[in-house]
Design a protein around this motif. Structure first.
Motif, PDB file in Angstrom:
ATOM      1  N   LEU A  69       1.476 -31.717 -21.055  1.00 35.64           N
ATOM      2  CA  LEU A  69       1.604 -30.396 -20.418  1.00 35.64           C
ATOM      3  C   LEU A  69       1.049 -29.300 -21.321  1.00 35.64           C
ATOM      4  CD1 LEU A  69       3.693 -27.711 -20.074  1.00 35.64           C
ATOM      5  CD2 LEU A  69       2.723 -28.737 -18.026  1.00 35.64           C
ATOM      6  N   GLU A  70       1.395 -29.392 -22.606  1.00 34.45           N
ATOM      7  CA  GLU A  70       0.934 -28.355 -23.544  1.00 34.45           C
ATOM      8  C   GLU A  70      -0.591 -28.368 -23.636  1.00 34.45           C
ATOM      9  OE1 GLU A  70       3.102 -28.648 -27.254  1.00 34.45           O
ATOM     10  OE2 GLU A  70       5.000 -28.137 -26.276  1.00 34.45           O
ATOM     11  N   SER A  71      -1.179 -29.555 -23.660  1.00 31.85           N
ATOM     12  CA  SER A  71      -2.643 -29.576 -23.775  1.00 31.85           C
ATOM     13  C   SER A  71      -3.284 -29.061 -22.492  1.00 31.85           C
ATOM     14  CB  SER A  71      -3.151 -30.948 -24.212  1.00 31.85           C
ATOM     15  OG  SER A  71      -3.316 -31.774 -23.119  1.00 31.85           O
ATOM     16  N   GLU A  72      -2.650 -29.259 -21.341  1.00 27.92           N
ATOM     17  CA  GLU A  72      -3.185 -28.702 -20.076  1.00 27.92           C
ATOM     18  C   GLU A  72      -3.112 -27.175 -20.088  1.00 27.92           C
ATOM     19  OE1 GLU A  72      -4.705 -30.088 -17.400  1.00 27.92           O
ATOM     20  OE2 GLU A  72      -4.643 -32.024 -18.407  1.00 27.92           O
ATOM     21  N   VAL A  73      -1.986 -26.638 -20.547  1.00 31.87           N
ATOM     22  CA  VAL A  73      -1.845 -25.170 -20.603  1.00 31.87           C
ATOM     23  C   VAL A  73      -2.932 -24.596 -21.510  1.00 31.87           C
ATOM     24  CG1 VAL A  73      -0.370 -23.277 -21.425  1.00 31.87           C
ATOM     25  CG2 VAL A  73       0.640 -25.140 -20.098  1.00 31.87           C
ATOM     26  N   ASN A  74      -3.161 -25.272 -22.637  1.00 34.77           N
ATOM     27  CA  ASN A  74      -4.126 -24.768 -23.618  1.00 34.77           C
ATOM     28  C   ASN A  74      -5.571 -24.790 -23.121  1.00 34.77           C
ATOM     29  OD1 ASN A  74      -2.240 -24.061 -25.524  1.00 34.77           O
ATOM     30  ND2 ASN A  74      -2.273 -26.058 -26.543  1.00 34.77           N
ATOM     31  N   LYS A  75      -5.814 -25.517 -22.026  1.00 36.42           N
ATOM     32  CA  LYS A  75      -7.184 -25.566 -21.485  1.00 36.42           C
ATOM     33  C   LYS A  75      -7.566 -24.261 -20.793  1.00 36.42           C
ATOM     34  CE  LYS A  75      -7.448 -30.537 -20.605  1.00 36.42           C
ATOM     35  NZ  LYS A  75      -7.283 -31.558 -19.562  1.00 36.42           N
ATOM     36  N   HIS A  76      -6.575 -23.418 -20.493  1.00 36.49           N
ATOM     37  CA  HIS A  76      -6.843 -22.212 -19.706  1.00 36.49           C
ATOM     38  C   HIS A  76      -6.819 -20.967 -20.593  1.00 36.49           C
ATOM     39  CE1 HIS A  76      -6.644 -24.446 -15.945  1.00 36.49           C
ATOM     40  NE2 HIS A  76      -5.709 -25.156 -16.562  1.00 36.49           N
ATOM     41  N   GLN A  77      -7.955 -20.288 -20.644  1.00 37.12           N
ATOM     42  CA  GLN A  77      -8.053 -19.055 -21.436  1.00 37.12           C
ATOM     43  C   GLN A  77      -7.697 -17.872 -20.536  1.00 37.12           C
ATOM     44  OE1 GLN A  77      -8.873 -19.031 -24.710  1.00 37.12           O
ATOM     45  NE2 GLN A  77      -8.995 -21.263 -24.636  1.00 37.12           N
ATOM     46  N   ASN A  78      -6.789 -17.041 -20.969  1.00 36.12           N
ATOM     47  CA  ASN A  78      -6.399 -15.825 -20.241  1.00 36.12           C
ATOM     48  C   ASN A  78      -6.110 -16.018 -18.755  1.00 36.12           C
ATOM     49  OD1 ASN A  78      -6.769 -14.297 -22.596  1.00 36.12           O
ATOM     50  ND2 ASN A  78      -8.979 -14.248 -22.195  1.00 36.12           N
ATOM     51  N   PRO A  79      -5.268 -16.959 -18.402  1.00 38.43           N
ATOM     52  CA  PRO A  79      -4.938 -17.112 -16.983  1.00 38.43           C
ATOM     53  C   PRO A  79      -4.042 -15.961 -16.506  1.00 38.43           C
ATOM     54  CG  PRO A  79      -3.522 -18.476 -18.311  1.00 38.43           C
ATOM     55  CD  PRO A  79      -4.493 -17.838 -19.254  1.00 38.43           C
ATOM     56  N   GLU A  80      -4.024 -15.746 -15.182  1.00 39.69           N
ATOM     57  CA  GLU A  80      -3.116 -14.707 -14.671  1.00 39.69           C
ATOM     58  C   GLU A  80      -1.678 -15.217 -14.614  1.00 39.69           C
ATOM     59  OE1 GLU A  80      -4.311 -12.303 -11.403  1.00 39.69           O
ATOM     60  OE2 GLU A  80      -6.414 -12.476 -11.963  1.00 39.69           O
ATOM     61  N   GLY A  81      -1.529 -16.507 -14.710  1.00 37.27           N
ATOM     62  CA  GLY A  81      -0.188 -17.083 -14.730  1.00 37.27           C
ATOM     63  C   GLY A  81      -0.231 -18.538 -14.297  1.00 37.27           C
ATOM     64  N   PHE A  82       0.912 -19.184 -14.398  1.00 39.70           N
ATOM     65  CA  PHE A  82       0.999 -20.604 -14.062  1.00 39.70           C
ATOM     66  C   PHE A  82       2.114 -20.850 -13.057  1.00 39.70           C
ATOM     67  CE2 PHE A  82      -0.828 -20.780 -18.347  1.00 39.70           C
ATOM     68  CZ  PHE A  82      -1.803 -21.753 -18.202  1.00 39.70           C
ATOM     69  N   ILE A  83       1.897 -21.870 -12.223  1.00 36.10           N
ATOM     70  CA  ILE A  83       3.023 -22.461 -11.489  1.00 36.10           C
ATOM     71  C   ILE A  83       3.231 -23.847 -12.073  1.00 36.10           C
ATOM     72  CG2 ILE A  83       3.838 -23.422  -9.304  1.00 36.10           C
ATOM     73  CD1 ILE A  83       2.500 -21.289  -7.824  1.00 36.10           C
ATOM     74  N   PHE A  84       4.376 -24.059 -12.650  1.00 32.11           N
ATOM     75  CA  PHE A  84       4.722 -25.382 -13.154  1.00 32.11           C
ATOM     76  C   PHE A  84       5.447 -26.131 -12.025  1.00 32.11           C
ATOM     77  CE2 PHE A  84       4.626 -22.577 -16.876  1.00 32.11           C
ATOM     78  CZ  PHE A  84       3.669 -23.236 -17.640  1.00 32.11           C
ATOM     79  N   ASP A  85       4.861 -27.250 -11.626  1.00 34.07           N
ATOM     80  CA  ASP A  85       5.372 -28.015 -10.479  1.00 34.07           C
ATOM     81  C   ASP A  85       5.722 -29.420 -10.970  1.00 34.07           C
ATOM     82  OD1 ASP A  85       5.337 -29.860  -8.351  1.00 34.07           O
ATOM     83  OD2 ASP A  85       3.473 -29.128  -7.484  1.00 34.07           O
ATOM     84  N   GLY A  86       7.004 -29.743 -10.927  1.00 31.54           N
ATOM     85  CA  GLY A  86       7.417 -31.070 -11.408  1.00 31.54           C
ATOM     86  C   GLY A  86       7.636 -31.109 -12.912  1.00 31.54           C
TER      87      GLY A  86
END
Ligand code: AMP
Length: 191
Positions: A69-86
């Motif tokens: 999960l952490e490596s997936e989050v780190n793939k996104h530069q300056n996102p407007e936000g996340f929905i964590f599902d599951g």
């Protein structure tokens, strides 16, 4: 920045609702189940490991899931936000997520729990099995396992965010657009 946990038992509609919400609010959708399924399809070592747990309706171990999960989050530069599902699905995953986001000077905005009675979940999952191609939707005993795992291991995540005053409950019963409306009202109130 909105960091939403879309929470609920299997079959609650998290994936369905996420597809509408990511579009409306320009969020990144991170579904740990989808990421595992992608890895299974591509026969990666992670996929091979995850499959042994998923086929039985058990949780993939926390360390593996958190790291992914952490490596997936780190793939996104300056996102407007996340929905964590599951995710998070255990109290330790919740603690790890909080610490990880805190290290980025960020944090969860809210956990929104889709509430659906167990009988309705079983009907929905049996219906989904006809088209999803998911091995874990196909067997009633695996569905029961997933619901039991949710009750025993995953509901503590709600308490974790209740303590932080970030818990919001939404009825997950009704038509898909009705439920989307309820969720957009909640998200609008957070912005
Ligand atoms: P889902 O698509 O969210 O229903 O997840 C399908 C399966 O993937 C679950 O039954 C677990 O085996 C595995 N899985 C998904 N997310 C997680 C997680 N956060 N922690 C552990 N296992 C997970």
């Amino acid at each position: 920045m909105i960091q939403l946990i879309l929470f609920g038992p299997p079959g609650a509609g998290k994936g369905t609702q996420s597809t509408f919400l990511v579009e409306k609010y320009n969020l990144v959708h991170l579904s740990t189940g989808d990421i595992f399924r992608y890895n299974i399809k591509n026969e990666t070592p992670l996929g091979k490991l995850a499959k042994t747990y998923m086929d039985e309706g058990k949780l993939v171990p926390d360390d593996v899931t958190i790291q992914m999960l952490e490596s997936e989050v780190n793939k996104h530069q300056n996102p407007e936000g996340f929905i964590f599902d599951g995710f998070p699905r255990t109290a330790s995953q919740a603690a790890a997520l909080d610490a990880f986001l805190a290290s980025k000077n960020s944090g969860i905005s809210a956990l929104v729990a889709l509430e659906v009675p167990e009988d309705e979940l079983k009907i929905r999952l049996a219906e989904r099995a006809k088209t999803s191609g998911r091995a874990d939707d196909a067997k009633p005993e695996v569905i029961q396992n997933r619901i039991d795992v949710y009750k025993n291991e995953t509901t503590p995540v709600m308490d974790h965010y209740k303590k932080q005053d970030k818990f919001i409950s939404v009825s997950g019963v009704g038509s898909i657009p009705e439920i989307t409306d309820r969720l957009t009202q909640v998200i609008d109130s957070l912005r």
